[in-house]
Scaffold this active site. Structure first.
Site, PDB file in Angstrom:
ATOM      1  N   GLU A  71      -9.452  -3.652   5.263  1.00  0.00           N
ATOM      2  CA  GLU A  71      -9.047  -2.612   6.216  1.00  0.00           C
ATOM      3  C   GLU A  71      -9.744  -1.292   5.889  1.00  0.00           C
ATOM      4  O   GLU A  71      -9.796  -0.902   4.734  1.00  0.00           O
ATOM      5  CB  GLU A  71      -7.536  -2.344   6.203  1.00  0.00           C
ATOM      6  CG  GLU A  71      -6.684  -3.432   6.774  1.00  0.00           C
ATOM      7  CD  GLU A  71      -5.205  -3.106   6.709  1.00  0.00           C
ATOM      8  OE1 GLU A  71      -4.842  -1.912   6.696  1.00  0.00           O
ATOM      9  OE2 GLU A  71      -4.388  -4.049   6.606  1.00  0.00           O
TER      10      GLU A  71
ATOM     11  N   TYR B 154      -8.376   3.969   2.903  1.00  0.00           N
ATOM     12  CA  TYR B 154      -8.260   4.975   3.969  1.00  0.00           C
ATOM     13  C   TYR B 154      -8.621   6.366   3.497  1.00  0.00           C
ATOM     14  O   TYR B 154      -9.208   7.155   4.223  1.00  0.00           O
ATOM     15  CB  TYR B 154      -6.836   4.973   4.550  1.00  0.00           C
ATOM     16  CG  TYR B 154      -6.557   3.730   5.347  1.00  0.00           C
ATOM     17  CD1 TYR B 154      -5.989   2.601   4.766  1.00  0.00           C
ATOM     18  CD2 TYR B 154      -6.926   3.663   6.692  1.00  0.00           C
ATOM     19  CE1 TYR B 154      -5.769   1.444   5.499  1.00  0.00           C
ATOM     20  CE2 TYR B 154      -6.711   2.509   7.435  1.00  0.00           C
ATOM     21  CZ  TYR B 154      -6.131   1.407   6.834  1.00  0.00           C
ATOM     22  OH  TYR B 154      -5.925   0.266   7.555  1.00  0.00           O
TER      23      TYR B 154
ATOM     24  N   GLU C 240      -1.092  -5.823   0.777  1.00  0.00           N
ATOM     25  CA  GLU C 240      -0.574  -4.588   0.166  1.00  0.00           C
ATOM     26  C   GLU C 240       0.806  -4.749  -0.487  1.00  0.00           C
ATOM     27  O   GLU C 240       1.797  -4.129  -0.090  1.00  0.00           O
ATOM     28  CB  GLU C 240      -0.539  -3.468   1.201  1.00  0.00           C
ATOM     29  CG  GLU C 240      -1.863  -3.169   1.823  1.00  0.00           C
ATOM     30  CD  GLU C 240      -1.807  -2.025   2.834  1.00  0.00           C
ATOM     31  OE1 GLU C 240      -0.723  -1.519   3.128  1.00  0.00           O
ATOM     32  OE2 GLU C 240      -2.880  -1.630   3.325  1.00  0.00           O
TER      33      GLU C 240
ATOM     34  N   GLU D 197       2.540   1.154  14.427  1.00  0.00           N
ATOM     35  CA  GLU D 197       2.214   1.663  13.096  1.00  0.00           C
ATOM     36  C   GLU D 197       3.484   1.901  12.291  1.00  0.00           C
ATOM     37  O   GLU D 197       3.796   3.006  11.858  1.00  0.00           O
ATOM     38  CB  GLU D 197       1.376   2.941  13.206  1.00  0.00           C
ATOM     39  CG  GLU D 197       1.006   3.599  11.881  1.00  0.00           C
ATOM     40  CD  GLU D 197       0.291   2.671  10.902  1.00  0.00           C
ATOM     41  OE1 GLU D 197      -0.369   1.724  11.359  1.00  0.00           O
ATOM     42  OE2 GLU D 197       0.432   2.883   9.687  1.00  0.00           O
TER      43      GLU D 197
HETATM   44  O1  LIG Z   1      -1.609   2.516   8.006  1.00  0.00           O
HETATM   45  C1  LIG Z   1      -2.623   1.775   8.575  1.00  0.00           C
HETATM   46  C2  LIG Z   1      -2.548   0.330   8.061  1.00  0.00           C
HETATM   47  N1  LIG Z   1      -2.552   0.330   6.607  1.00  0.00           N
HETATM   48  N2  LIG Z   1      -2.521  -0.947   6.011  1.00  0.00           N
HETATM   49  C3  LIG Z   1      -1.476  -1.857   6.529  1.00  0.00           C
HETATM   50  C4  LIG Z   1      -1.424  -1.849   8.045  1.00  0.00           C
HETATM   51  O2  LIG Z   1      -0.356  -2.660   8.498  1.00  0.00           O
HETATM   52  C5  LIG Z   1      -1.304  -0.416   8.557  1.00  0.00           C
HETATM   53  O3  LIG Z   1      -1.199  -0.390   9.969  1.00  0.00           O
END
Ligand SMILES: OC[C@H]1NNC[C@@H](O)[C@@H]1O
Length: 445
Positions: A351, A296, A166, A404
């Site tokens: 993810e 998500y 990301e 988180e």
């Molecule tokens: O917010 C949930 C996930 N989103 N993508 C990157 C991860 O490190 C996060 O925990």
């Protein structure tokens, strides 16, 4: 009820990241990362929590791999803590850090679980940040040296490599908005950091190719499918802008050798007339084997002359998760169709998952809401394959509850519950649901 059966080789996995689960933040020679520094800065994280201990995975990895095997995972996506390997980011190697990952990978292979490594999931060595971090173009070179070492060590046994997780998030939240490490609030810096991250990605891909390794290498991009609030010309334009800015910024340079038009317009409007050498795009666009996407939720947008880019977000009408994200499974189908149409590259869902405020009752976690979330999104993944997308696998976020980021431990994404007071792990009902999906290689339609 029809059973939707996936292709035979479809890869069912779960994902985590080093800073979010490992702990042992300063143990066995590990160097400080920007997330250690940021989370130790009061006021940055929910209740001033941090990843010093996290899920203590550094010491409990054997138990955790046993749980992965119990669930029946075919693959496990995890990230390497760069400062655990090179405490200063480059130069001196930390053998105990290398040894941890060697033991983890050996345990995974012993259990027939494919390791999928993310080389950078945001925990930059602080020593490099002290030299400018991602604002310093040299960091791209240092990243490729680190990547090259990891390929040398594990390139023959690890089949899936992801350079960056990301980059939009680490560039924007870290450099423009200050919500993530290193906590800078400098919009111009976000563009420079983002560019240097893409350069790092390209140099690492070239190192992988030069090494002649037989696995696959790609990048993971966070995406949120964009929908206009109305079909007015203005809202359609707003949706197009948001899609380019939010989804394509870090994809187009790799596949089209240039940033989306909107990015250039922002740079020009602000007189941030960077000159990115054209040769950078030759490096950045080094061919990759797959694109990882993290999905998500969606974005509904409308035209608003007073908003950034003239685009405002509109809240969706459906159920929302604990993160305040609308549950919209069709968005996964739509983005898979759109990305495969535009880039014709194999895709992994690296993810997908949901945070809910889980509670333990009689030793069980009845997370039916998470089960429904996963089921509906897995169904959309099936329909995307049915309709022609070369989708190779699905990694649930996350294997276990973890840190988180700015929300600390207040948001639980895991299919395994973690009691942070005792470090006890409990498989949630969703873990048993996922176990069945994997066993049957499919989901009820
Ligand atoms: O917010 C949930 C996930 N989103 N993508 C990157 C991860 O490190 C996060 O925990």
């Amino acid at each position: 009820m029809a059973k939707l059966v996936f292709p035979k080789e479809f890869l069912w996995g779960a994902a985590t990241a080093s800073y979010q689960i490992e702990g042992a933040w300063n143990e066995d020679g590990k160097g400080e990362s920007i997330w250690d520094r940021f989370a130790h800065t009061p006021g940055t994280i929910y209740e001033n929590q941090n990843g010093d201990i996290a899920c203590d995975h550094y010491h409990r990895y054997e138990e955790d791999v046993e749980l992965m095997a119990e669930i029946g995972l075919k693959a496990y996506r995890f990230s390497i803590s760069w400062p655990r390997i090179f405490p200063e980011g480059r130069g001196k190697l930390n053998p105990k850090g290398v040894y941890f990952y060697e033991k983890l990978i050996d345990k995974l292979l012993e259990k027939n679980i494919k390791p999928a490594i993310t080389l950078y999931h945001w925990d930059l060595p602080q020593a490099l940040e002290d030299k400018g971090g991602w604002l310093n173009r040299d960091t791209a070179k240092y990243f490729s040296e680190y990547a090259n070492f990891m390929f040398y060590k594990f390139g023959d046994v690890v089949p899936i490599w992801i350079t960056l997780n990301e980059p939009f998030v680490s560039a924007f939240l870290g450099y423009a908005w200050g919500w993530h490490a290193p906590g800078k609030k400098d919009m111009k810096g976000a563009f420079v950091a983002g560019h240097n991250m893409l350069l790092a990605h390209g140099l690492a891909v070239q190192a992988y190719r030069d090494g002649g390794y037989k696995g696959n290498i790609g990048i993971t991009i966070n995406v949120a499918t964009v929908y206009p609030e109305t079909n007015s010309e203005e809202d359609l334009k707003a949706a197009e802008k948001q899609d380019a800015f939010g989804n394509r910024w870090f994809i187009d340079p790799i596949f089209k050798r240039k940033y989306p038009e909107i990015i250039w317009r922002i740079l020009e409007e602000n007189n941030w007339s960077f000159v990115f050498p054209a040769s950078d795009f030759d490096i950045i666009s080094s061919p990759i084997d797959f694109m990882g996407i993290n999905y998500y939720t969606r974005n509904i947008v409308a035209y608003d002359k007073n908003s950034h880019l003239g685009v405002k977000r509109v809240e969706g009408p459906n159920e929302h998760t604990d993160m305040g994200w609308e549950v919209y499974p069709d968005g996964l189908y739509d983005i898979l169709i759109q990305l495969y149409r535009d880039y014709k590259i194999p895709i992994y869902i690296t993810e997908n998952g949901a945070a809910y405020n889980d509670t333990v009752e009689d030793g069980r976690i009845r997370d039916i809401n998470r089960i429904n979330y996963l089921k509906e999104h897995i169904k959309r993944a099936y329909f995307a394959i049915r309709d022609g997308v070369d989708l190779r696998g699905y990694f649930v976020w996350s294997l276990m509850d973890n840190f988180e980021w700015a929300h600390g431990y207040s948001k639980r994404f895991g299919i395994i519950y973690v009691d942070y007071n005792t470090q006890k792990r409990i498989l949630k009902d969703s873990a048993y649901f996922y176990k069945k999906i994997i066993e049957e290689n499919g989901v009820d339609g």
